[in-house]
Enzyme design. Sequence first.
Site, short mmCIF file in Angstrom:
data_model
loop_
_atom_site.label_atom_id
_atom_site.label_comp_id
_atom_site.label_asym_id
_atom_site.label_seq_id
_atom_site.Cartn_x
_atom_site.Cartn_y
_atom_site.Cartn_z
N CYS A 49 56.60 197.25 96.98
CA CYS A 49 55.07 196.10 96.72
C CYS A 49 55.58 196.15 95.14
CB CYS A 49 54.28 196.96 97.24
SG CYS A 49 52.90 196.29 96.62
N TYR A 180 54.89 184.26 96.93
CA TYR A 180 53.99 184.58 98.06
C TYR A 180 53.43 183.44 98.97
CZ TYR A 180 54.75 189.91 98.10
OH TYR A 180 55.36 191.36 97.68
#
Length: 338
Positions: A49, A180
């Site tokens: 992440c 994203y």
Amino acid sequence: MSGDQGNASYGHKEFKRSKSHFADRVTADGRDGWPVEAGRYRLVVSRACPWAGRSLIARRLLGLEGAVSLAVTDPIQDDRSWRFTLDPDGRDPVLGIRYLSEAYEARETGYPGGVSVPAIVDVPSGKLVTNDFQQITLDFATEWTALHREGAPDLYPEPLRDEIDTVMDGIYRDVNNGVYRSGFAPDQETYESACHDVFHRLDLASERLAGRRYLVGDTITEADIRFFCTLVRFDAVYHGHFKCNVRKLSEDRVLWAYARDLFQTPGFGDTIDFDHIKRHYYQVHTGINPTGIVPLGPDLAGWLTPHHREELGGRPFGDGTPPGPVPSGEEVPATGRP
């Protein structure tokens, strides 16, 4: 919800990232009820992440490894999200839990939201303290100073904070979060807009870094940490998986050298696990990659090639020193390194 930052919504609408639900802060004066205290808190991360990657790097650079213990989750989630299957018996050895969601539940019974990393957990109570990924690293830099190592750099120098904040805001909107927005875009128009934003901001950053070693000032700051965490994942996942394929990072001479410079700086590359990164994105985001096939490339050897950025001057750690060796047990396995 799957994905590396649980406070986000995917689906048929444009990608939105929610604010952290648990925004308490661990501070020197303990004003939120969580005072800075060595050994009391556990930092839970996924090495996959980018948001958690920030906290890993800041913790290393500031020498907080002995003050804040580390839990690393499996890069592959199941329907209960982040899990401790890398540990013996599938339990975190300090918190004694199988899923990070148990710490969320201990904090708020019936919590309905996503389970995200990074997360700071109070060891004595087992309760989540915060999942505010934007604030955790800033507090490491400014509130935890009493526990910093000797020679720790100032990652958020007060005279430069306005400029750092401005630079970070653009990078967050268009790059950190922009990839994203591109990858989870529900339609062509939304995708193209997001992808254009990504590369426009990368172009601006490339121009900014052409004649200076770091984004703000002549030392590494929080801005560099945040930018690096997206750049290091760019060719491995964002270029193909999120369709940010106007060009590769390695095709931008300035940004590729800048990213390699940081990667080769102690505290940056030694936190990166490319195996975790690739397996998480390609195997968890089944809506984008339904086969779950993980690509073989790219060749990682380039990360260790000379970058020549030292010719621009700059002092990586300011008046401080590099961090020491990675603590025993926290090393990235050989499968995840160049």
